[in-house]
Design a protein around this motif. Structure first.
Motif, mmCIF file in Angstrom:
data_model
loop_
_atom_site.group_PDB
_atom_site.id
_atom_site.type_symbol
_atom_site.label_atom_id
_atom_site.label_comp_id
_atom_site.label_asym_id
_atom_site.label_seq_id
_atom_site.Cartn_x
_atom_site.Cartn_y
_atom_site.Cartn_z
ATOM 1 N N ALA A 39 0.831 -1.208 0.000
ATOM 2 C CA ALA A 39 0.000 0.000 0.000
ATOM 3 C C ALA A 39 0.862 1.254 0.000
ATOM 4 C CB ALA A 39 -0.929 0.002 1.211
ATOM 5 N N ILE A 40 1.894 1.272 0.815
ATOM 6 C CA ILE A 40 2.781 2.439 0.875
ATOM 7 C C ILE A 40 3.503 2.630 -0.459
ATOM 8 C CG2 ILE A 40 4.889 3.335 1.931
ATOM 9 C CD1 ILE A 40 2.431 3.673 3.644
ATOM 10 N N ALA A 41 3.932 1.522 -1.091
ATOM 11 C CA ALA A 41 4.613 1.626 -2.391
ATOM 12 C C ALA A 41 3.679 2.189 -3.450
ATOM 13 C CB ALA A 41 5.123 0.249 -2.815
ATOM 14 N N LEU A 42 2.426 1.754 -3.464
ATOM 15 C CA LEU A 42 1.461 2.266 -4.439
ATOM 16 C C LEU A 42 1.214 3.759 -4.243
ATOM 17 C CD1 LEU A 42 -1.229 -0.582 -4.551
ATOM 18 C CD2 LEU A 42 0.532 -0.072 -6.261
ATOM 19 N N PHE A 45 4.351 5.740 -5.282
ATOM 20 C CA PHE A 45 4.475 5.785 -6.748
ATOM 21 C C PHE A 45 3.471 6.770 -7.342
ATOM 22 C CE2 PHE A 45 2.815 4.343 -10.847
ATOM 23 C CZ PHE A 45 3.967 4.409 -11.632
ATOM 24 N N SER A 46 2.230 6.744 -6.865
ATOM 25 C CA SER A 46 1.206 7.649 -7.392
ATOM 26 C C SER A 46 1.561 9.097 -7.102
ATOM 27 C CB SER A 46 -0.155 7.304 -6.775
ATOM 28 O OG SER A 46 -0.518 5.973 -7.070
ATOM 29 N N SER A 47 2.103 9.353 -5.928
ATOM 30 C CA SER A 47 2.490 10.722 -5.566
ATOM 31 C C SER A 47 3.610 11.230 -6.471
ATOM 32 C CB SER A 47 2.920 10.770 -4.100
ATOM 33 O OG SER A 47 1.885 10.349 -3.248
ATOM 34 N N ALA A 69 -4.988 5.461 -14.384
ATOM 35 C CA ALA A 69 -4.385 4.245 -13.830
ATOM 36 C C ALA A 69 -3.637 4.546 -12.536
ATOM 37 C CB ALA A 69 -3.443 3.625 -14.860
ATOM 38 N N THR A 70 -2.922 5.684 -12.530
ATOM 39 C CA THR A 70 -2.203 6.089 -11.322
ATOM 40 C C THR A 70 -3.167 6.354 -10.181
ATOM 41 O OG1 THR A 70 -0.474 7.080 -12.698
ATOM 42 C CG2 THR A 70 -0.546 7.729 -10.385
ATOM 43 N N ILE A 78 -4.980 2.980 -0.678
ATOM 44 C CA ILE A 78 -5.820 3.484 0.415
ATOM 45 C C ILE A 78 -6.766 2.397 0.914
ATOM 46 C CG2 ILE A 78 -7.642 5.137 0.987
ATOM 47 C CD1 ILE A 78 -6.275 7.079 -0.981
ATOM 48 N N VAL A 79 -7.338 1.636 -0.019
ATOM 49 C CA VAL A 79 -8.250 0.548 0.365
ATOM 50 C C VAL A 79 -7.508 -0.499 1.201
ATOM 51 C CG1 VAL A 79 -9.591 -1.396 -0.524
ATOM 52 C CG2 VAL A 79 -9.846 0.865 -1.548
ATOM 53 N N LEU A 80 -6.274 -0.813 0.816
ATOM 54 C CA LEU A 80 -5.494 -1.787 1.585
ATOM 55 C C LEU A 80 -5.234 -1.283 3.000
ATOM 56 C CD1 LEU A 80 -2.874 -3.015 -1.052
ATOM 57 C CD2 LEU A 80 -4.843 -4.270 -0.158
ATOM 58 N N GLN A 81 -4.923 0.004 3.121
ATOM 59 C CA GLN A 81 -4.702 0.556 4.451
ATOM 60 C C GLN A 81 -5.981 0.501 5.283
ATOM 61 O OE1 GLN A 81 -2.942 4.474 3.890
ATOM 62 N NE2 GLN A 81 -0.911 3.603 4.203
ATOM 63 N N LEU A 82 -7.114 0.823 4.667
ATOM 64 C CA LEU A 82 -8.387 0.745 5.382
ATOM 65 C C LEU A 82 -8.687 -0.698 5.808
ATOM 66 C CD1 LEU A 82 -10.586 3.177 3.245
ATOM 67 C CD2 LEU A 82 -9.652 3.583 5.532
ATOM 68 N N TYR A 83 -8.347 -1.657 4.934
ATOM 69 C CA TYR A 83 -8.552 -3.068 5.268
ATOM 70 C C TYR A 83 -7.742 -3.442 6.507
ATOM 71 C CZ TYR A 83 -7.864 -8.112 5.061
ATOM 72 O OH TYR A 83 -7.763 -9.435 5.382
ATOM 73 N N LEU A 84 -6.473 -3.022 6.546
ATOM 74 C CA LEU A 84 -5.622 -3.341 7.687
ATOM 75 C C LEU A 84 -6.152 -2.709 8.967
ATOM 76 C CD1 LEU A 84 -2.083 -2.970 6.078
ATOM 77 C CD2 LEU A 84 -3.308 -5.079 6.593
#
Length: 321
Positions: A39-42, A45-47, A69-70, A78-84
């Motif tokens: 999640a942090i890598a995504l 990269f987008s930033s 796509a970005t 963000i969704v992965l962070q919310l999941y965690l």
């Protein structure tokens, strides 16, 4: 070698609880770190791509597709962070890891029973009773969830009652002492020495990497600012790339800081050195014929102090931008 005290080494009630919590801890830790880092890598990269799009990339018709796509990648992060967050993966990992270390300590605390047991059968009965009560008490304690980590006190986790000076059965006590020195004391010392070696290797490669990232970011920011000031004297310099590298490196530095703070394995070299000295002191105090309850108490209190360090370090773990 240790057949006469086999119940202290192989106790089904404790071992089953240990395996259950170990499996839960490993699974939650793997999920938390893998998804958290991804999640942090995504997001990073987008930033950086958004920054590049604003400062250096030329405009093409396909830009809209790449931007979408970005944006989608950032959304996944963000969704992965919310999941965690909402599935409490960190809490599941830490609470079960705490339980594993407490159960490990309970196994070795039970070795003091060999000092007060006069026969092998007495030892078996006492060990089963001690472990059953201790495991039940710990499982009830774990109902508090993450609060059990915050409120942990090492001295309360070591519960060995006062005993007579002389063992009831010197032969049993001698076997238990030898087993404890080998399976607990020597093992913990080898573990600490291994961690020291790994720490030295990591330090040689990565110790100053974050400082270097921020240094280069500051250098690019300085060059960009200098170029902009020269523009007042009719010296035109395109600063897009300088601006991009300055901000992108700051983002990378922040990302690395997050990843470092989320790792509980980066422990202090000084602390491990002190840990080894403390273990050596315990074995030096024990002498050739150690008083088993004292040896067990001192070593388990030291191990529980290490668990307390784990609990305090756990409070800062986070994969959040």
């Amino acid at each position: 070698m240790y057949a006469d005290i086999g119940i202290l080494i192989d106790n089904p009630v404790l071992d089953e609880a240990f395996v259950r919590h170990e499996n839960l801890a490993v699974k939650a830790k793997r999920r938390y770190h893998r998804l958290g880092r991804f999640a942090i890598a995504l997001i990073a990269f987008s930033s950086i791509y958004t920054l590049a799009e604003a400062l250096i990339l030329p405009t093409y018709a396909i830009d809209g597709i790449i931007s979408a796509a970005t944006l989608a990648l950032a959304g996944v992060g963000i969704v992965l962070q919310l999941y965690l967050i909402y599935t409490h993966q960190k809490e599941v990992w830490l609470v079960n890891r705490y339980a594993v270390e407490r159960l490990r300590s309970l196994k070795f605390q039970s070795f003091h029973l060999a000092h007060i047991a006069d026969t092998k059968d007495t030892l078996i009965f006492a060990a089963k009773d001690y472990v059953t009560k201790s495991v039940t008490r710990l499982e009830n304690e774990l109902n508090a969830g993450e609060a059990v980590i915050r409120s942990f006190q090492p001295v309360l986790a070591v519960n060995i009652p006062p005993t007579q000076t002389r063992p009831a059965n010197p032969e049993l006590a001698k076997i238990a002492s030898d087993a404890f020195l080998e399976l607990r004391v020597a093992y913990q010392k080898r573990f600490a020495q291994s961690e020291l070696s790994q720490y030295a290797n990591r330090r040689r490669v990565f110790n100053s990497s974050q400082d270097m990232i921020y240094l280069f970011a500051a250098a690019f920011a300085f060059i960009s600012l200098g170029a902009k000031l020269l523009g007042q004297f009719d010296v035109q310099i395109n600063t897009g790339w300088f601006d991009f590298f300055a901000v992108a490196l700051f983002i990378l530095g922040a990302t690395k800081s997050i990843l470092d703070n989320a790792s509980i394995e980066e422990q202090s070299e000084t602390r491990f050195e002190q840990y080894i000295r403390d273990i050596d002191q315990i074995t030096a105090d024990s002498g050739k014929t150690p008083h088993l309850p004292t040896l067990v108490t001192e070593m388990e209190l030291l191990c529980m102090q290490e668990l307390d360090n784990f609990c305090r370090a756990a409070e800062r773990i986070s994969y959040r931008m």
